[in-house]
Design an enzyme around this catalytic site. Structure first.
Site, PDB file in Angstrom:
ATOM      1  N   PRO A 143      20.887 -28.744 -44.991  1.00 27.41           N
ATOM      2  CA  PRO A 143      21.861 -29.814 -45.172  1.00 27.41           C
ATOM      3  C   PRO A 143      23.082 -29.421 -46.009  1.00 27.41           C
ATOM      4  O   PRO A 143      22.967 -28.681 -46.985  1.00 27.41           O
ATOM      5  CB  PRO A 143      21.064 -30.912 -45.892  1.00 27.41           C
ATOM      6  CG  PRO A 143      19.879 -30.229 -46.463  1.00 27.41           C
ATOM      7  CD  PRO A 143      19.564 -29.090 -45.531  1.00 27.41           C
ATOM      8  N   TYR A 180      30.244 -22.241 -53.978  1.00 29.76           N
ATOM      9  CA  TYR A 180      29.786 -21.633 -52.719  1.00 29.76           C
ATOM     10  C   TYR A 180      30.834 -20.738 -52.035  1.00 29.76           C
ATOM     11  O   TYR A 180      30.547 -20.153 -51.000  1.00 29.76           O
ATOM     12  CB  TYR A 180      29.339 -22.739 -51.748  1.00 29.76           C
ATOM     13  CG  TYR A 180      28.197 -23.567 -52.303  1.00 29.76           C
ATOM     14  CD1 TYR A 180      26.942 -23.001 -52.535  1.00 29.76           C
ATOM     15  CD2 TYR A 180      28.370 -24.921 -52.621  1.00 29.76           C
ATOM     16  CE1 TYR A 180      25.906 -23.742 -53.063  1.00 29.76           C
ATOM     17  CE2 TYR A 180      27.326 -25.674 -53.150  1.00 29.76           C
ATOM     18  CZ  TYR A 180      26.103 -25.075 -53.363  1.00 29.76           C
ATOM     19  OH  TYR A 180      25.070 -25.805 -53.898  1.00 29.76           O
ATOM     20  N   ARG A 229      33.212 -27.318 -49.261  1.00 33.70           N
ATOM     21  CA  ARG A 229      32.250 -27.929 -50.184  1.00 33.70           C
ATOM     22  C   ARG A 229      32.171 -27.108 -51.477  1.00 33.70           C
ATOM     23  O   ARG A 229      31.780 -25.937 -51.441  1.00 33.70           O
ATOM     24  CB  ARG A 229      30.874 -27.928 -49.496  1.00 33.70           C
ATOM     25  CG  ARG A 229      29.745 -28.342 -50.370  1.00 33.70           C
ATOM     26  CD  ARG A 229      28.406 -27.963 -49.770  1.00 33.70           C
ATOM     27  NE  ARG A 229      27.357 -28.417 -50.668  1.00 33.70           N
ATOM     28  CZ  ARG A 229      26.128 -27.966 -50.665  1.00 33.70           C
ATOM     29  NH1 ARG A 229      25.765 -27.041 -49.788  1.00 33.70           N
ATOM     30  NH2 ARG A 229      25.250 -28.434 -51.500  1.00 33.70           N
ATOM     31  N   ARG A 274      17.030 -27.042 -59.664  1.00 33.69           N
ATOM     32  CA  ARG A 274      17.230 -26.015 -58.629  1.00 33.69           C
ATOM     33  C   ARG A 274      16.400 -24.756 -58.897  1.00 33.69           C
ATOM     34  O   ARG A 274      16.403 -23.821 -58.109  1.00 33.69           O
ATOM     35  CB  ARG A 274      18.708 -25.622 -58.536  1.00 33.69           C
ATOM     36  CG  ARG A 274      19.600 -26.738 -58.062  1.00 33.69           C
ATOM     37  CD  ARG A 274      21.025 -26.257 -57.862  1.00 33.69           C
ATOM     38  NE  ARG A 274      21.944 -27.373 -57.959  1.00 33.69           N
ATOM     39  CZ  ARG A 274      22.240 -28.199 -56.950  1.00 33.69           C
ATOM     40  NH1 ARG A 274      21.729 -28.005 -55.766  1.00 33.69           N
ATOM     41  NH2 ARG A 274      23.078 -29.210 -57.124  1.00 33.69           N
TER      42      ARG A 274
HETATM   43  C1  DQA Z   1      21.941 -23.618 -51.997  1.00 35.21           C
HETATM   44  C2  DQA Z   1      21.422 -24.028 -53.390  1.00 35.21           C
HETATM   45  C3  DQA Z   1      20.774 -25.399 -53.343  1.00 35.21           C
HETATM   46  O1  DQA Z   1      20.304 -25.766 -54.637  1.00 35.21           O
HETATM   47  C4  DQA Z   1      21.782 -26.432 -52.895  1.00 35.21           C
HETATM   48  O2  DQA Z   1      21.171 -27.697 -52.776  1.00 35.21           O
HETATM   49  C5  DQA Z   1      22.485 -26.061 -51.637  1.00 35.21           C
HETATM   50  C6  DQA Z   1      22.887 -24.667 -51.429  1.00 35.21           C
HETATM   51  C7  DQA Z   1      22.695 -22.277 -52.035  1.00 35.21           C
HETATM   52  O3  DQA Z   1      22.887 -21.705 -50.964  1.00 35.21           O
HETATM   53  O4  DQA Z   1      23.117 -21.816 -53.101  1.00 35.21           O
HETATM   54  O5  DQA Z   1      22.820 -26.910 -50.821  1.00 35.21           O
HETATM   55  O6  DQA Z   1      20.822 -23.463 -51.132  1.00 35.21           O
END
Ligand code: DQA
Length: 141
Positions: A10, A23, A18, A111
């Protein structure tokens, strides 16, 4: 020829716009194009799939059985919540690697835990887009 499935979860359809400070500015389309070019060089076949819906990701993992040799998955937020995606991997027993663009261990506490990585081969976190390409190289060996 080895067949490798690449799954993005997602909000990763929004890569590029985003939270670029976390990212980066690379879009999912560009990542998938880079993976296709790398796959050609490595002589492997890939399919790329993205969904914002947990059940669709689970269905895709189920349908990969006896079709794909390996899976590369960025489960995004489902990493931290989805027992169902973990159970799907335990059920199909296809070797898989979890990839995160950001370093999830340098971010919020919630996370730091992946429900999925313990049933996979391993995890790559914090190497940006290169994480996907390195996972592809690993499976092409
Ligand atoms: C993610 C890290 C996750 O915590 C986050 O919810 C994402 C992206 C990453 O690629 O760094 O949506 O998976």
């Amino acid at each position: 020829m080895k067949k490798i499935l690449i799954i993005n979860g997602p909000n990763l359809n929004l890569l590029g716009t985003r939270e670029p400070e976390i990212y980066g500015k690379t879009t999912l389309k560009t990542i998938e194009q880079a993976l296709k070019e790398k796959a050609e060089k490595l002589n492997v076949e890939i399919e790329c799939f993205q969904s914002n819906i947990e059940g669709e990701i689970i269905n895709k993992i189920h349908s990969a059985k006896n079709v794909f040799d390996a899976i590369i998955i960025n489960p995004a937020a489902y990493t931290h919540t989805s027992v169902a995606i973990r159970d799907a991997f335990s059920s199909v027993k296809i070797p898989a690697i979890e990839v995160h663009i950001s370093n999830v261990y340098s971010r919020e506490d919630f996370r730091h835990n992946s429900l999925i990585a313990p049933v996979l081969i391993g995890q790559i976190s914090g190497l940006g887009v290169d994480g996907y390409l390195l996972a592809l190289e690993f499976f092409a060996k």
